[in-house]
Design a protein around this motif. Sequence first.
Motif, PDB file in Angstrom:
ATOM      1  N   PHE A 225      33.951  47.122  59.202  1.00  0.00           N
ATOM      2  CA  PHE A 225      34.218  45.687  59.132  1.00  0.00           C
ATOM      3  C   PHE A 225      35.047  45.317  57.906  1.00  0.00           C
ATOM      4  CE2 PHE A 225      33.022  41.376  57.714  1.00  0.00           C
ATOM      5  CZ  PHE A 225      33.415  40.650  58.819  1.00  0.00           C
ATOM      6  N   ALA A 226      34.802  45.969  56.767  1.00  0.00           N
ATOM      7  CA  ALA A 226      35.514  45.625  55.530  1.00  0.00           C
ATOM      8  C   ALA A 226      35.565  46.827  54.613  1.00  0.00           C
ATOM      9  CB  ALA A 226      34.832  44.452  54.821  1.00  0.00           C
ATOM     10  N   VAL A 227      36.593  46.853  53.784  1.00  0.00           N
ATOM     11  CA  VAL A 227      36.747  47.878  52.760  1.00  0.00           C
ATOM     12  C   VAL A 227      36.991  47.176  51.436  1.00  0.00           C
ATOM     13  CG1 VAL A 227      38.038  49.901  52.002  1.00  0.00           C
ATOM     14  CG2 VAL A 227      37.762  49.457  54.449  1.00  0.00           C
ATOM     15  N   THR A 228      36.202  47.512  50.426  1.00  0.00           N
ATOM     16  CA  THR A 228      36.348  46.902  49.108  1.00  0.00           C
ATOM     17  C   THR A 228      36.874  47.942  48.134  1.00  0.00           C
ATOM     18  OG1 THR A 228      34.489  45.427  49.546  1.00  0.00           O
ATOM     19  CG2 THR A 228      35.158  45.669  47.255  1.00  0.00           C
ATOM     20  N   LEU A 229      38.019  47.646  47.543  1.00  0.00           N
ATOM     21  CA  LEU A 229      38.664  48.556  46.595  1.00  0.00           C
ATOM     22  C   LEU A 229      39.024  47.796  45.331  1.00  0.00           C
ATOM     23  CD1 LEU A 229      41.198  50.046  49.168  1.00  0.00           C
ATOM     24  CD2 LEU A 229      39.060  51.115  48.463  1.00  0.00           C
ATOM     25  N   ASP A 230      39.362  48.524  44.282  1.00  0.00           N
ATOM     26  CA  ASP A 230      39.901  47.831  43.120  1.00  0.00           C
ATOM     27  C   ASP A 230      41.374  47.524  43.391  1.00  0.00           C
ATOM     28  OD1 ASP A 230      41.480  50.056  42.517  1.00  0.00           O
ATOM     29  OD2 ASP A 230      40.047  50.863  41.077  1.00  0.00           O
ATOM     30  N   ASN A 231      42.022  46.850  42.449  1.00  0.00           N
ATOM     31  CA  ASN A 231      43.352  46.310  42.745  1.00  0.00           C
ATOM     32  C   ASN A 231      44.493  47.232  42.325  1.00  0.00           C
ATOM     33  OD1 ASN A 231      42.959  46.026  40.047  1.00  0.00           O
ATOM     34  ND2 ASN A 231      43.492  43.860  39.933  1.00  0.00           N
ATOM     35  N   ALA A 232      44.293  48.540  42.366  1.00  0.00           N
ATOM     36  CA  ALA A 232      45.368  49.484  42.088  1.00  0.00           C
ATOM     37  C   ALA A 232      46.405  49.447  43.215  1.00  0.00           C
ATOM     38  CB  ALA A 232      44.806  50.888  41.929  1.00  0.00           C
TER      39      ALA A 232
ATOM     40  N   PHE B   6      39.716  40.278  54.240  1.00  0.00           N
ATOM     41  CA  PHE B   6      38.601  41.052  54.776  1.00  0.00           C
ATOM     42  C   PHE B   6      38.672  42.491  54.297  1.00  0.00           C
ATOM     43  CE2 PHE B   6      37.624  37.520  57.018  1.00  0.00           C
ATOM     44  CZ  PHE B   6      36.882  37.664  58.172  1.00  0.00           C
ATOM     45  N   THR B   7      39.860  42.996  54.073  1.00  0.00           N
ATOM     46  CA  THR B   7      39.996  44.425  53.879  1.00  0.00           C
ATOM     47  C   THR B   7      40.480  44.833  52.502  1.00  0.00           C
ATOM     48  OG1 THR B   7      42.181  44.204  54.888  1.00  0.00           O
ATOM     49  CG2 THR B   7      40.397  44.966  56.303  1.00  0.00           C
ATOM     50  N   LEU B   8      40.744  43.892  51.640  1.00  0.00           N
ATOM     51  CA  LEU B   8      41.174  44.271  50.303  1.00  0.00           C
ATOM     52  C   LEU B   8      40.647  43.259  49.308  1.00  0.00           C
ATOM     53  CD1 LEU B   8      42.741  46.259  48.630  1.00  0.00           C
ATOM     54  CD2 LEU B   8      44.762  44.851  48.883  1.00  0.00           C
ATOM     55  N   SER B   9      39.730  43.696  48.486  1.00  0.00           N
ATOM     56  CA  SER B   9      39.120  42.793  47.516  1.00  0.00           C
ATOM     57  C   SER B   9      39.265  43.391  46.141  1.00  0.00           C
ATOM     58  CB  SER B   9      37.642  42.586  47.843  1.00  0.00           C
ATOM     59  OG  SER B   9      36.999  41.922  46.792  1.00  0.00           O
ATOM     60  N   GLY B  10      40.009  42.742  45.271  1.00  0.00           N
ATOM     61  CA  GLY B  10      40.227  43.281  43.939  1.00  0.00           C
ATOM     62  C   GLY B  10      39.452  42.582  42.861  1.00  0.00           C
ATOM     63  N   VAL B  11      38.834  41.462  43.162  1.00  0.00           N
ATOM     64  CA  VAL B  11      38.177  40.663  42.140  1.00  0.00           C
ATOM     65  C   VAL B  11      36.802  40.250  42.640  1.00  0.00           C
ATOM     66  CG1 VAL B  11      38.316  38.573  40.736  1.00  0.00           C
ATOM     67  CG2 VAL B  11      40.387  39.790  41.336  1.00  0.00           C
ATOM     68  N   TYR B  12      35.842  40.220  41.727  1.00  0.00           N
ATOM     69  CA  TYR B  12      34.494  39.794  42.079  1.00  0.00           C
ATOM     70  C   TYR B  12      34.442  38.275  42.133  1.00  0.00           C
ATOM     71  CZ  TYR B  12      29.486  39.038  41.722  1.00  0.00           C
ATOM     72  OH  TYR B  12      28.202  38.624  41.935  1.00  0.00           O
ATOM     73  N   TYR B  13      34.087  37.738  43.291  1.00  0.00           N
ATOM     74  CA  TYR B  13      33.962  36.287  43.466  1.00  0.00           C
ATOM     75  C   TYR B  13      32.496  35.961  43.736  1.00  0.00           C
ATOM     76  CZ  TYR B  13      39.019  35.942  44.039  1.00  0.00           C
ATOM     77  OH  TYR B  13      40.361  35.984  43.851  1.00  0.00           O
ATOM     78  N   PRO B  14      31.721  35.612  42.717  1.00  0.00           N
ATOM     79  CA  PRO B  14      30.316  35.289  42.975  1.00  0.00           C
ATOM     80  C   PRO B  14      30.220  34.001  43.790  1.00  0.00           C
ATOM     81  CG  PRO B  14      30.787  35.545  40.621  1.00  0.00           C
ATOM     82  CD  PRO B  14      32.089  35.423  41.329  1.00  0.00           C
ATOM     83  N   THR B  15      29.438  34.027  44.865  1.00  0.00           N
ATOM     84  CA  THR B  15      29.339  32.846  45.712  1.00  0.00           C
ATOM     85  C   THR B  15      27.942  32.248  45.737  1.00  0.00           C
ATOM     86  OG1 THR B  15      28.932  34.288  47.608  1.00  0.00           O
ATOM     87  CG2 THR B  15      31.184  33.582  47.246  1.00  0.00           C
ATOM     88  N   SER B  16      27.011  32.817  44.972  1.00  0.00           N
ATOM     89  CA  SER B  16      25.685  32.215  44.967  1.00  0.00           C
ATOM     90  C   SER B  16      25.729  30.923  44.170  1.00  0.00           C
ATOM     91  CB  SER B  16      24.667  33.173  44.341  1.00  0.00           C
ATOM     92  OG  SER B  16      24.815  33.191  42.937  1.00  0.00           O
ATOM     93  N   PRO B  17      24.885  29.961  44.527  1.00  0.00           N
ATOM     94  CA  PRO B  17      24.888  28.693  43.798  1.00  0.00           C
ATOM     95  C   PRO B  17      24.542  28.878  42.330  1.00  0.00           C
ATOM     96  CG  PRO B  17      22.991  28.859  45.252  1.00  0.00           C
ATOM     97  CD  PRO B  17      23.917  29.978  45.621  1.00  0.00           C
ATOM     98  N   LEU B  18      23.713  29.879  42.016  1.00  0.00           N
ATOM     99  CA  LEU B  18      23.364  30.113  40.620  1.00  0.00           C
ATOM    100  C   LEU B  18      24.599  30.509  39.819  1.00  0.00           C
ATOM    101  CD1 LEU B  18      21.034  30.262  38.577  1.00  0.00           C
ATOM    102  CD2 LEU B  18      20.820  32.688  39.144  1.00  0.00           C
ATOM    103  N   MET B  19      25.419  31.398  40.409  1.00  0.00           N
ATOM    104  CA  MET B  19      26.623  31.817  39.696  1.00  0.00           C
ATOM    105  C   MET B  19      27.628  30.673  39.605  1.00  0.00           C
ATOM    106  SD  MET B  19      26.105  34.739  38.539  1.00  0.00           S
ATOM    107  CE  MET B  19      27.760  34.922  37.895  1.00  0.00           C
TER     108      MET B  19
END
Length: 440
Positions: free
Chosen positions: A119-126, A157-170
């Motif tokens: 469904f998704a692949v998470t990599l760093d932004n190289a 969906f397939t390339l994520s280079g940055v952490y995006y916190p989506t919880s209300p606490l964050m």
Amino acid sequence: MGESEAFEEFIKTAHNPKYARVSRQTTTRDIQKYFTDCKAKLVETFGTSVNCVCLTSDIWYGNAKEDYLSVVAHYINSDWQLEKRVLGLVLIDVSHNGQNIADRVAYVLTDYGLTDKVFAVTLDNASSNASAMLKLKPILSHYLGFDVTDEPEYASFTLSGVYYPTSPLMIHYLVKIALHLKNYANDIHIRSVVQPMIDKYNKYWRGIPLLYSFAFILDPRAKMKGFTRVLRRLGGLTSTDYSTYLVGTRARLTDVYNKYEEKYGAVRLRRTDPPVLSGKSRSAWDEIYDDDGAAGLVSGSLPGTLNMSRDTSATSLLHAVRSSVSASNASELVSYLDCDTVNHLTDDFNILNWWHQHKLTYPVLSIMAKDILTVPVSTISSESTFSMTGRIIEERRRNLKPEMVEMLTCIKDWEAAEARLQQNVEDKELEQAFEELYLD
């Protein structure tokens, strides 16, 4: 070590007087058989109990001057618990370009029969990872029956280079950080230091990936109501008009749901009315559902403010999207979004448990929620794998063959997963520091 007389004497004295040492060849064969048996069980689980997996991958520069590429799968089991498994730690003794990375990831997925379940692949932004994804997308685009390369709005969906916190606490803490940054930016003496931080903050929050917006909306405490209010707050902090993004997000969410309806519509057995859950004490959600606080923070005079109660154009656009939904008003997505939010505004609320309890009410939408909520938003699982591998390839074990390194790494991870020990924190002082980080 196992062949040494000292080791044999130690085992006989401390553990088993009848112990007889075995050769390293025998030990190797035993490990190979155990690994093969465990792997076969994991492949069977993937084939029978898992709809899809989400991957992380990274490259480790090892102690033995050999580089390894990890492939880690995240998925939700039949009991709706989040699971993680290291699938492969493959030697990459060639150039770390996109083609070589893609080839090794594809090899591991084929080996586990997961090519059609990603469904998704998470990599760093190289840049090499971006290139690898371009080569992998046509191979891994079959889960929902469309090619993501032809639909650029799904690129996140397939390339994520940055952490995006989506919880209300964050979000609560990030809002406070943003306010502090704005205050400090008015001080001419430290503006040169703070301004780059503000620019970075705005860069990552002005362009919110669709996938993380979907995850937030699929939190039953938020839905479109909470999402609208979060965008209102972010609009004031980043001077951005999110009206179009708000409407577009719902439209794209409907598109994705329709794909799930096509794929999983047959699983619908019966529908029940969603139960009403009472809430506990409110926490960071106060920052979202406090109308006065939100209005005071973003105030109507700020540029880019999104205020759906006063923004008639955005309201009419949203109404138009609702009216043009291809599914009928009886669709699970429309039913879910139109129901009241769950009044359980605490941060210990278990979203997966909620969807598990409501899978009969939303048989298709619950599958979609399960997939989206599985996606890891950082490559930390790969970093954890490398920490474990670093203890396997230490000073006295640099002659281990790559195949043995991979087997030992996978076995250690799988056994930890079975014992529910993967999330144990080794550095207790660091854990305590984080526990006390946000104490007021």
